[in-house]
Design a protein around this motif. Structure first.
Motif, PDB file in Angstrom:
ATOM      1  N   GLY A   1      23.504  -2.801   6.830  1.00  0.00           N
ATOM      2  CA  GLY A   1      23.888  -0.975   6.863  1.00  0.00           C
ATOM      3  C   GLY A   1      22.664  -0.076   7.242  1.00  0.00           C
ATOM      4  O   GLY A   1      23.598   1.389   7.552  1.00  0.00           O
ATOM      5  N   GLN A   2      21.812  -0.567   7.472  1.00  0.00           N
ATOM      6  CA  GLN A   2      20.224   0.363   8.017  1.00  0.00           C
ATOM      7  C   GLN A   2      19.779  -0.031   9.148  1.00  0.00           C
ATOM      8  O   GLN A   2      18.912   0.119   9.518  1.00  0.00           O
ATOM      9  N   VAL A   3      19.668  -1.308   9.653  1.00  0.00           N
ATOM     10  CA  VAL A   3      19.859  -1.598  10.278  1.00  0.00           C
ATOM     11  C   VAL A   3      19.793  -2.957  11.428  1.00  0.00           C
ATOM     12  O   VAL A   3      20.916  -3.117  11.903  1.00  0.00           O
ATOM     13  N   LEU A   4      20.160  -1.890  13.403  1.00  0.00           N
ATOM     14  CA  LEU A   4      20.256  -2.292  14.062  1.00  0.00           C
ATOM     15  C   LEU A   4      19.359  -2.677  15.599  1.00  0.00           C
ATOM     16  O   LEU A   4      18.370  -2.069  15.206  1.00  0.00           O
ATOM     17  N   LYS A   5      19.502  -4.094  15.533  1.00  0.00           N
ATOM     18  CA  LYS A   5      18.984  -4.550  16.161  1.00  0.00           C
ATOM     19  C   LYS A   5      19.221  -4.581  17.848  1.00  0.00           C
ATOM     20  O   LYS A   5      20.255  -5.163  18.349  1.00  0.00           O
ATOM     21  N   VAL A   6      18.649  -4.127  19.196  1.00  0.00           N
ATOM     22  CA  VAL A   6      18.771  -4.535  20.123  1.00  0.00           C
ATOM     23  C   VAL A   6      17.597  -4.664  20.825  1.00  0.00           C
ATOM     24  O   VAL A   6      17.273  -4.296  21.797  1.00  0.00           O
ATOM     25  N   ASP A   7      16.903  -5.979  20.866  1.00  0.00           N
ATOM     26  CA  ASP A   7      16.364  -6.066  21.131  1.00  0.00           C
ATOM     27  C   ASP A   7      16.307  -6.549  22.749  1.00  0.00           C
ATOM     28  O   ASP A   7      15.392  -7.227  23.857  1.00  0.00           O
ATOM     29  N   SER A   8      17.675  -6.758  23.698  1.00  0.00           N
ATOM     30  CA  SER A   8      17.872  -7.564  24.089  1.00  0.00           C
ATOM     31  C   SER A   8      18.322  -6.487  25.163  1.00  0.00           C
ATOM     32  O   SER A   8      18.073  -6.338  26.929  1.00  0.00           O
ATOM     33  N   PHE A   9      17.966  -5.025  25.070  1.00  0.00           N
ATOM     34  CA  PHE A   9      18.029  -3.744  26.170  1.00  0.00           C
ATOM     35  C   PHE A   9      16.989  -2.456  26.076  1.00  0.00           C
ATOM     36  O   PHE A   9      16.400  -2.118  26.674  1.00  0.00           O
ATOM     37  N   LEU A  10      16.315  -3.106  24.610  1.00  0.00           N
ATOM     38  CA  LEU A  10      15.172  -1.689  24.624  1.00  0.00           C
ATOM     39  C   LEU A  10      14.087  -2.131  24.103  1.00  0.00           C
ATOM     40  O   LEU A  10      12.670  -1.764  24.415  1.00  0.00           O
ATOM     41  N   ASN A  11      13.895  -2.793  22.988  1.00  0.00           N
ATOM     42  CA  ASN A  11      12.428  -3.092  22.343  1.00  0.00           C
ATOM     43  C   ASN A  11      12.403  -4.031  22.443  1.00  0.00           C
ATOM     44  O   ASN A  11      11.471  -4.527  21.349  1.00  0.00           O
ATOM     45  N   HIS A  12      12.744  -5.162  22.958  1.00  0.00           N
ATOM     46  CA  HIS A  12      11.956  -6.241  23.470  1.00  0.00           C
ATOM     47  C   HIS A  12      11.852  -6.825  24.385  1.00  0.00           C
ATOM     48  O   HIS A  12      10.675  -6.749  25.600  1.00  0.00           O
ATOM     49  N   GLN A  13      12.831  -7.615  25.118  1.00  0.00           N
ATOM     50  CA  GLN A  13      13.421  -7.243  26.551  1.00  0.00           C
ATOM     51  C   GLN A  13      13.760  -5.924  26.887  1.00  0.00           C
ATOM     52  O   GLN A  13      14.266  -4.938  26.401  1.00  0.00           O
TER      53      GLN A  13
ATOM     54  N   ILE B   1       5.374   7.177  21.314  1.00  0.00           N
ATOM     55  CA  ILE B   1       4.806   6.322  20.704  1.00  0.00           C
ATOM     56  C   ILE B   1       4.627   4.743  21.246  1.00  0.00           C
ATOM     57  O   ILE B   1       5.688   4.304  21.315  1.00  0.00           O
ATOM     58  N   GLU B   2       3.755   3.918  21.086  1.00  0.00           N
ATOM     59  CA  GLU B   2       3.653   2.756  20.898  1.00  0.00           C
ATOM     60  C   GLU B   2       4.683   1.842  20.488  1.00  0.00           C
ATOM     61  O   GLU B   2       4.305   2.127  19.053  1.00  0.00           O
ATOM     62  N   SER B   3       4.637   1.395  21.083  1.00  0.00           N
ATOM     63  CA  SER B   3       5.104   0.126  21.611  1.00  0.00           C
ATOM     64  C   SER B   3       7.330   0.712  23.067  1.00  0.00           C
ATOM     65  O   SER B   3       6.822   0.225  24.523  1.00  0.00           O
ATOM     66  N   SER B   4       7.755   0.834  21.582  1.00  0.00           N
ATOM     67  CA  SER B   4       9.371   0.687  22.056  1.00  0.00           C
ATOM     68  C   SER B   4       9.135   2.136  23.012  1.00  0.00           C
ATOM     69  O   SER B   4      11.120   2.478  23.563  1.00  0.00           O
ATOM     70  N   GLY B   5       8.702   3.299  22.928  1.00  0.00           N
ATOM     71  CA  GLY B   5       9.285   4.103  23.477  1.00  0.00           C
ATOM     72  C   GLY B   5       8.365   4.540  24.404  1.00  0.00           C
ATOM     73  O   GLY B   5       8.725   5.566  25.247  1.00  0.00           O
ATOM     74  N   ILE B   6       7.788   3.347  25.375  1.00  0.00           N
ATOM     75  CA  ILE B   6       6.841   3.296  26.816  1.00  0.00           C
ATOM     76  C   ILE B   6       8.358   3.162  27.799  1.00  0.00           C
ATOM     77  O   ILE B   6       8.522   4.663  28.292  1.00  0.00           O
TER      78      ILE B   6
END
Length: 189
Positions: free
Chosen positions: A17-29, A57-62
């Protein structure tokens, strides 16, 4: 921003209820086409602000930061979380708590990159409690520069960050606002 909202719906994974994973388009890939559109949208939103620097801030904001800086034709500065042998003197340092990582980092920016009179746009991937944005804003203010706005890719509007930043007098523009992640479903604000 409909393109971003669609990505969140299609590829976002609700972990709690607090965490959304968006690593396929924003903060990994990263989806470079989406990031280009994010940069264009922040440029549109802040075009009257005469931005001279973009700060993240590094890294996901880059990724969103560099695309915004590219569109605005200004430098991107990223605050480092890791200690560097080459970044020890003449630096601004702030402590920032990461909600997602559940840890406090010291972020640093070399003083030579932000000067009095600069008009700084802060860009970050997520806004939850506002800790990262407040830390970056404190660095800008230590430099004698002005925070002209805070651009957020995804705001968790059910957490207090957006409200706290607005109450502190900052202009916050979030491209997507999430009202809830309850029951594994993303509900937009």
């Amino acid at each position: 921003m409909q393109l971003l909202q669609n990505k969140v719906k299609e590829e976002g994974i609700v972990l709690s209820g607090q965490v959304l994973k968006v690593d396929s388009f924003l903060n990994h890939q990263m989806d470079p086409v989406l990031m280009k559109e994010v940069g264009k949208e922040f440029t549109r939103l802040f075009k009257e602000s005469n931005v001279t620097r973009v700060l993240t801030i590094e890294s996901s904001g880059i990724a969103p930061g560099i695309m915004t800086a590219l569109e605005m034709e200004v430098p991107l500065i990223f605050a480092r979380k890791q200690k560097s042998l080459t970044l020890r003197e003449d630096i601004f340092v702030e402590k920032v708590y990461s909600f997602t990582k559940q840890e406090t980092n010291e972020i640093t920016v070399a003083k030579k990159f932000i000067k009095p009179g600069d008009k700084v746009l802060i860009v970050d991937d997520f806004l939850a409690n506002g800790e990262a944005a407040f830390g970056l804003a404190r660095i800008v203010e230590q430099a004698g520069a002005e925070v002209v706005g805070i651009g957020i890719v995804i705001e968790k509007a059910f957490q207090p960050g957006g409200r706290l930043l607005a109450e502190a007098g900052y202009r916050v523009e979030s491209l997507v606002r999430i009202a809830s992640l309850d029951d594994g479903v993303v509900t937009f604000a």
